[in-house]
Enzyme design. Structure first.
Site, short mmCIF file in Angstrom:
data_model
loop_
_atom_site.label_atom_id
_atom_site.label_comp_id
_atom_site.label_asym_id
_atom_site.label_seq_id
_atom_site.Cartn_x
_atom_site.Cartn_y
_atom_site.Cartn_z
N LYS A 76 -2.42 -1.98 -3.24
CA LYS A 76 -3.48 -1.15 -2.65
C LYS A 76 -3.10 0.32 -2.85
O LYS A 76 -2.45 0.93 -2.00
CB LYS A 76 -3.63 -1.48 -1.17
CG LYS A 76 -4.65 -0.61 -0.44
CD LYS A 76 -5.04 -1.22 0.89
CE LYS A 76 -5.90 -0.27 1.70
NZ LYS A 76 -6.54 -0.91 2.84
N GLU A 128 0.82 -1.22 0.00
CA GLU A 128 0.00 0.00 0.00
C GLU A 128 0.86 1.27 0.00
O GLU A 128 1.28 1.74 1.06
CB GLU A 128 -0.93 0.01 1.23
CG GLU A 128 -1.80 1.27 1.28
CD GLU A 128 -2.76 1.31 2.46
OE1 GLU A 128 -2.70 0.41 3.32
OE2 GLU A 128 -3.57 2.25 2.52
P1 13P Z 1 -9.19 4.19 4.12
O1 13P Z 1 -10.04 3.45 3.12
O2 13P Z 1 -9.96 4.80 5.24
O3 13P Z 1 -8.21 5.11 3.45
O4 13P Z 1 -8.31 3.08 4.86
C1 13P Z 1 -7.70 2.10 4.11
C2 13P Z 1 -6.50 1.64 4.80
O5 13P Z 1 -6.37 0.48 5.09
C3 13P Z 1 -5.44 2.61 5.11
O6 13P Z 1 -4.26 1.91 5.43
#
Ligand code: 13P
Length: 354
Positions: free
Chosen positions: A218, A176
């Site tokens: 992600k 991510e």
């Molecule tokens: P949000 O969808 O609230 O951005 O959170 C996703 C997430 O896992 C952030 O690390």
């Protein structure tokens, strides 16, 4: 072994399902609770997570749920461990393993995500506790002179080291790299930064020998900054996002699961749907791994009260169902109103009987 990683990664994005990110740290969840006057205790956080994990029909739309270290060790009201409750609902347990974004030395205003020290041992334990996949979030800020190359390369390197360690322990890594929505930058600037971040991340993943077939990406969607004077239409967001991903994400990655990043719940669904409706090649499944965009309506409906547990669970199910449809490009307005099933789960009934 390699096949297991591929099978888990693929199953997380198959059949119009997506991921529930419910891995807020105690501090973050406490802030969200406090905003609604909900006391934050180990017990209230457990009740809340149990409400989400046992929401009616959740396994039809949610393939996996990401937990925090506290949650993966908790037991629900019936004494069943929460990871077990997820498995019983047909949802794969996942775990957040980073130790948070910390100030990056020499780069004011920027962070590097820490948590590599001792990670191998923690992964071994999390797998024993039932986790099948993991998450690590890197944070990139757009601003005057930001991001710096130092920030992008330090975060890309850490993401790749984390991903390699996860695969060694048979956990599918969710990679991510989040480019924040905060700021007044344009859609074009977001696309430029997101593209160069993805380029650096995949370069680092290649260097560290990460199996792309056994991971998920992600990313943020490509959107203008929250304070940008020039908002973008749904079509512009969808086009810029898909354009950026096509240029930078190898076709062997099985799935892209977006974070919501501060978009409101409805907007996150509409954008995901629009991306999936675009014509042309999409070599990966495109789905969701939302935190706030799935949870906010559920938290607001629950408000910490046992007699609202069914309403909170139903709100989560509704967002999950809408986003599941959006991951197939078949979301319609009407889904916001249609009943999602009023059946309460056994766990919710037990909690209400307490
Ligand atoms: P949000 O969808 O609230 O951005 O959170 C996703 C997430 O896992 C952030 O690390």
């Amino acid at each position: 072994m390699t096949q297991d990683l591929q099978a888990v990664a693929t199953s997380l994005v198959s059949g119009g399902k997506g991921i529930l990110a419910a891995d807020e740290t105690v501090g973050t969840l406490t802030r969200r609770f406090t905003a609604l006057d909900i006391p934050s205790t180990e017990e209230s956080r457990c009740t809340y997570r149990q409400m989400l994990f046992t929401a009616p029909g959740v396994g039809a739309w949610i393939s996996g749920a990401i937990m925090h270290d506290e949650t993966i060790r908790q037991r629900g009201s019936s004494g069943v461990p929460l990871p077990r409750m997820l498995q019983d609902a047909g949802v794969l347990p996942g775990i957040k393993v980073d130790a948070g974004a910390k100030p990056l030395a020499g780069s004011p205003g920027e962070t590097v995500t820490e948590g590599l020290d001792g990670l191998r041992d923690r992964l071994v334990e999390y797998r024993q506790l039932g986790a099948r996949f993991a998450k690590w979030r890197a944070v990139i800020r757009i601003g005057a002179g930001l991001p710096t190359d130092a920030c992008v390369s330090a975060n890309a390197h850490a993401l790749a080291r984390y991903a390699a360690l996860c695969q060694e322990q048979q956990l599918v890594p969710i990679v991510e790299p989040e480019v924040l929505m905060e700021g007044s930058h344009s859609l074009e600037r977001c696309e430029e930064v997101t593209g160069s971040v993805l380029h650096a991340v995949f370069n680092a993943l290649f260097e560290q020998g990460v199996l792309l077939e056994g991971m998920l990406l992600k990313p943020n969607m490509v959107v203008p900054g929250q304070e940008s004077p020039k908002p973008a239409s749904v079509e512009e967001v969808a086009n810029a996002t898909l354009h950026c991903l096509r240029r930078h994400v190898p076709a062997t990655v099985p799935g892209i699961v977006f974070l919501s990043g501060g978009q409101d719940a409805g907007q996150a669904t509409i954008h995901l749907d629009a991306i999936n409706r675009l014509p042309g090649a999409k070599p990966w499944a495109i789905s969701f791994s939302y935190g706030r965009a799935l949870q906010d309506p559920a938290l607001a409906a629950w408000r910490g009260r046992n007699d609202n547990l069914a309403a909170g669970a139903e709100a989560l199910s509704r967002r999950a169902r809408c986003n599941s449809a959006a991951s197939l490009g078949s979301y319609t307005d009407g889904m916001e109103k249609a009943p999602v099933g009023s059946a309460e789960s056994r766990a919710q009934r037990e909690m209400q009987d307490d």
